[in-house]
Motif scaffolding. Structure first.
Motif, PDB file in Angstrom:
ATOM      1  N   ASN A  78      -1.740   4.816  13.736  1.00  0.00           N
ATOM      2  CA  ASN A  78      -1.425   5.088  12.328  1.00  0.00           C
ATOM      3  C   ASN A  78      -2.657   4.993  11.434  1.00  0.00           C
ATOM      4  OD1 ASN A  78       1.328   5.696  12.613  1.00  0.00           O
ATOM      5  ND2 ASN A  78       1.836   3.521  12.708  1.00  0.00           N
ATOM      6  N   ASP A  79      -3.560   4.066  11.711  1.00  0.00           N
ATOM      7  CA  ASP A  79      -4.804   3.954  10.939  1.00  0.00           C
ATOM      8  C   ASP A  79      -5.651   5.224  11.076  1.00  0.00           C
ATOM      9  OD1 ASP A  79      -4.087   1.438  10.115  1.00  0.00           O
ATOM     10  OD2 ASP A  79      -5.447   0.382  11.497  1.00  0.00           O
ATOM     11  N   VAL A  80      -5.709   5.778  12.278  1.00  0.00           N
ATOM     12  CA  VAL A  80      -6.498   6.990  12.500  1.00  0.00           C
ATOM     13  C   VAL A  80      -5.865   8.181  11.783  1.00  0.00           C
ATOM     14  CG1 VAL A  80      -7.326   8.621  14.244  1.00  0.00           C
ATOM     15  CG2 VAL A  80      -7.484   6.174  14.667  1.00  0.00           C
ATOM     16  N   ILE A  81      -4.546   8.220  11.715  1.00  0.00           N
ATOM     17  CA  ILE A  81      -3.866   9.295  10.982  1.00  0.00           C
ATOM     18  C   ILE A  81      -4.308   9.283   9.517  1.00  0.00           C
ATOM     19  CG2 ILE A  81      -1.616  10.046  10.081  1.00  0.00           C
ATOM     20  CD1 ILE A  81      -0.420   9.119  12.778  1.00  0.00           C
ATOM     21  N   GLU A  82      -4.454   8.096   8.930  1.00  0.00           N
ATOM     22  CA  GLU A  82      -4.839   7.977   7.528  1.00  0.00           C
ATOM     23  C   GLU A  82      -6.318   8.275   7.294  1.00  0.00           C
ATOM     24  OE1 GLU A  82      -3.640   4.236   5.907  1.00  0.00           O
ATOM     25  OE2 GLU A  82      -1.559   4.476   6.593  1.00  0.00           O
ATOM     26  N   GLU A  83      -7.202   7.854   8.207  1.00  0.00           N
ATOM     27  CA  GLU A  83      -8.640   7.969   7.965  1.00  0.00           C
ATOM     28  C   GLU A  83      -9.363   8.915   8.910  1.00  0.00           C
ATOM     29  OE1 GLU A  83     -10.544   4.201   7.616  1.00  0.00           O
ATOM     30  OE2 GLU A  83      -8.851   3.316   6.565  1.00  0.00           O
ATOM     31  N   ALA A  84      -8.782   9.256  10.044  1.00  0.00           N
ATOM     32  CA  ALA A  84      -9.372  10.161  11.047  1.00  0.00           C
ATOM     33  C   ALA A  84     -10.778   9.748  11.459  1.00  0.00           C
ATOM     34  CB  ALA A  84      -9.348  11.606  10.548  1.00  0.00           C
ATOM     35  N   ASP A  85     -11.013   8.451  11.596  1.00  0.00           N
ATOM     36  CA  ASP A  85     -12.314   7.952  12.043  1.00  0.00           C
ATOM     37  C   ASP A  85     -12.364   7.895  13.560  1.00  0.00           C
ATOM     38  OD1 ASP A  85     -13.323   7.587   9.511  1.00  0.00           O
ATOM     39  OD2 ASP A  85     -12.696   5.488   9.386  1.00  0.00           O
ATOM     40  N   ARG A  86     -13.447   8.438  14.124  1.00  0.00           N
ATOM     41  CA  ARG A  86     -13.685   8.307  15.558  1.00  0.00           C
ATOM     42  C   ARG A  86     -14.409   6.988  15.779  1.00  0.00           C
ATOM     43  NH1 ARG A  86     -13.485  12.869  18.759  1.00  0.00           N
ATOM     44  NH2 ARG A  86     -12.898  14.742  17.656  1.00  0.00           N
ATOM     45  N   LEU A 107     -17.142   7.196  23.969  1.00  0.00           N
ATOM     46  CA  LEU A 107     -17.672   7.524  22.652  1.00  0.00           C
ATOM     47  C   LEU A 107     -16.705   8.400  21.858  1.00  0.00           C
ATOM     48  CD1 LEU A 107     -21.254   8.457  23.906  1.00  0.00           C
ATOM     49  CD2 LEU A 107     -20.421   6.210  23.171  1.00  0.00           C
ATOM     50  N   GLY A 108     -16.588   8.123  20.577  1.00  0.00           N
ATOM     51  CA  GLY A 108     -15.820   8.972  19.665  1.00  0.00           C
ATOM     52  C   GLY A 108     -14.360   9.134  20.033  1.00  0.00           C
ATOM     53  N   ILE A 109     -13.652   8.047  20.171  1.00  0.00           N
ATOM     54  CA  ILE A 109     -12.248   8.082  20.611  1.00  0.00           C
ATOM     55  C   ILE A 109     -11.326   8.498  19.471  1.00  0.00           C
ATOM     56  CG2 ILE A 109     -10.329   6.669  21.457  1.00  0.00           C
ATOM     57  CD1 ILE A 109     -12.425   4.875  22.809  1.00  0.00           C
ATOM     58  N   LEU A 110     -10.397   9.395  19.786  1.00  0.00           N
ATOM     59  CA  LEU A 110      -9.310   9.780  18.878  1.00  0.00           C
ATOM     60  C   LEU A 110      -8.000   9.774  19.657  1.00  0.00           C
ATOM     61  CD1 LEU A 110     -10.510  12.802  16.699  1.00  0.00           C
ATOM     62  CD2 LEU A 110      -9.903  10.517  15.923  1.00  0.00           C
ATOM     63  N   PRO A 111      -6.958   9.169  19.113  1.00  0.00           N
ATOM     64  CA  PRO A 111      -5.676   9.187  19.827  1.00  0.00           C
ATOM     65  C   PRO A 111      -5.086  10.590  19.833  1.00  0.00           C
ATOM     66  CG  PRO A 111      -5.385   8.229  17.662  1.00  0.00           C
ATOM     67  CD  PRO A 111      -6.857   8.468  17.837  1.00  0.00           C
ATOM     68  N   VAL A 112      -4.500  10.981  20.951  1.00  0.00           N
ATOM     69  CA  VAL A 112      -3.856  12.278  21.097  1.00  0.00           C
ATOM     70  C   VAL A 112      -2.345  12.097  21.151  1.00  0.00           C
ATOM     71  CG1 VAL A 112      -3.538  14.250  22.665  1.00  0.00           C
ATOM     72  CG2 VAL A 112      -5.819  13.319  22.250  1.00  0.00           C
ATOM     73  N   ARG A 113      -1.905  11.074  21.921  1.00  0.00           N
ATOM     74  CA  ARG A 113      -0.465  10.882  22.097  1.00  0.00           C
ATOM     75  C   ARG A 113      -0.188   9.422  22.418  1.00  0.00           C
ATOM     76  NH1 ARG A 113       3.029  11.036  26.613  1.00  0.00           N
ATOM     77  NH2 ARG A 113       1.251  11.378  27.964  1.00  0.00           N
ATOM     78  N   TRP A 114       0.852   8.905  21.811  1.00  0.00           N
ATOM     79  CA  TRP A 114       1.384   7.595  22.165  1.00  0.00           C
ATOM     80  C   TRP A 114       2.853   7.789  22.488  1.00  0.00           C
ATOM     81  CZ3 TRP A 114       5.247   4.631  19.727  1.00  0.00           C
ATOM     82  CH2 TRP A 114       5.441   3.363  20.274  1.00  0.00           C
TER      83      TRP A 114
END
Length: 141
Positions: A78-86, A107-114
């Motif tokens: 949810n934090d990444v959804i708000e800020e999109a920080d890798r 390096l540079g992780i972004l969630p794809v699916r939970w």
């Protein structure tokens, strides 16, 4: 002869941006693929040059039974959804006694699916969660 640790039951500890997400039972997708461009040199008919091009990294998927750390994953998602920080992270393979075997910097992780657990009282299966994430590369720790 070098002593080697061969683990039949391995756990994987995941940390992202210094936050410990706990241990997972499976880790799939640690891999990369190099694209190769062919170049035919004029006057040289004996071979074609194979030149490295782009590299693509596989998404990593980790699963585990639901634990007290499960809430951390959804909070981070949810934090990444708000800020999109890798953020950079680390996956450490652990022996059954939790001794580190090998570690990888991701390096540079972004969630794809939970995928949260399915609860069915008629089934006697362990509630499992799955986390899939993309990244920009892996380095040996």
């Amino acid at each position: 002869m070098t002593d080697a640790i061969f683990a039949s039951s391995v756990f994987f500890r995941l940390t992202i941006a210094g936050d410990d997400f706990g241990t997972f039972h499976t880790c799939e997708g640690l891999g990369a693929q190099m694209e190769v461009e062919q170049y035919s040199e004029g006057g040289n008919n004996g071979f074609v040059w194979q030149l490295p091009s782009r590299i693509s990294w596989s998404n990593i998927t980790m699963t585990r039974p639901v634990t007290s750390d499960s809430g951390k994953v959804l909070t981070w998602f949810n934090d990444v959804i708000e800020e999109a920080d890798r953020e950079d992270g680390e996956i450490v393979a652990l022996a059954p006694d939790l001794t580190p075997i090998v570690a990888w910097q991701v390096l540079g992780i972004l969630p794809v699916r939970w995928q949260g657990p399915s609860f069915d009282p008629s089934q006697s299966q362990v509630a499992v969660e799955t986390l899939e994430f993309s990244h920009e590369g892996i380095q040996a720790s």
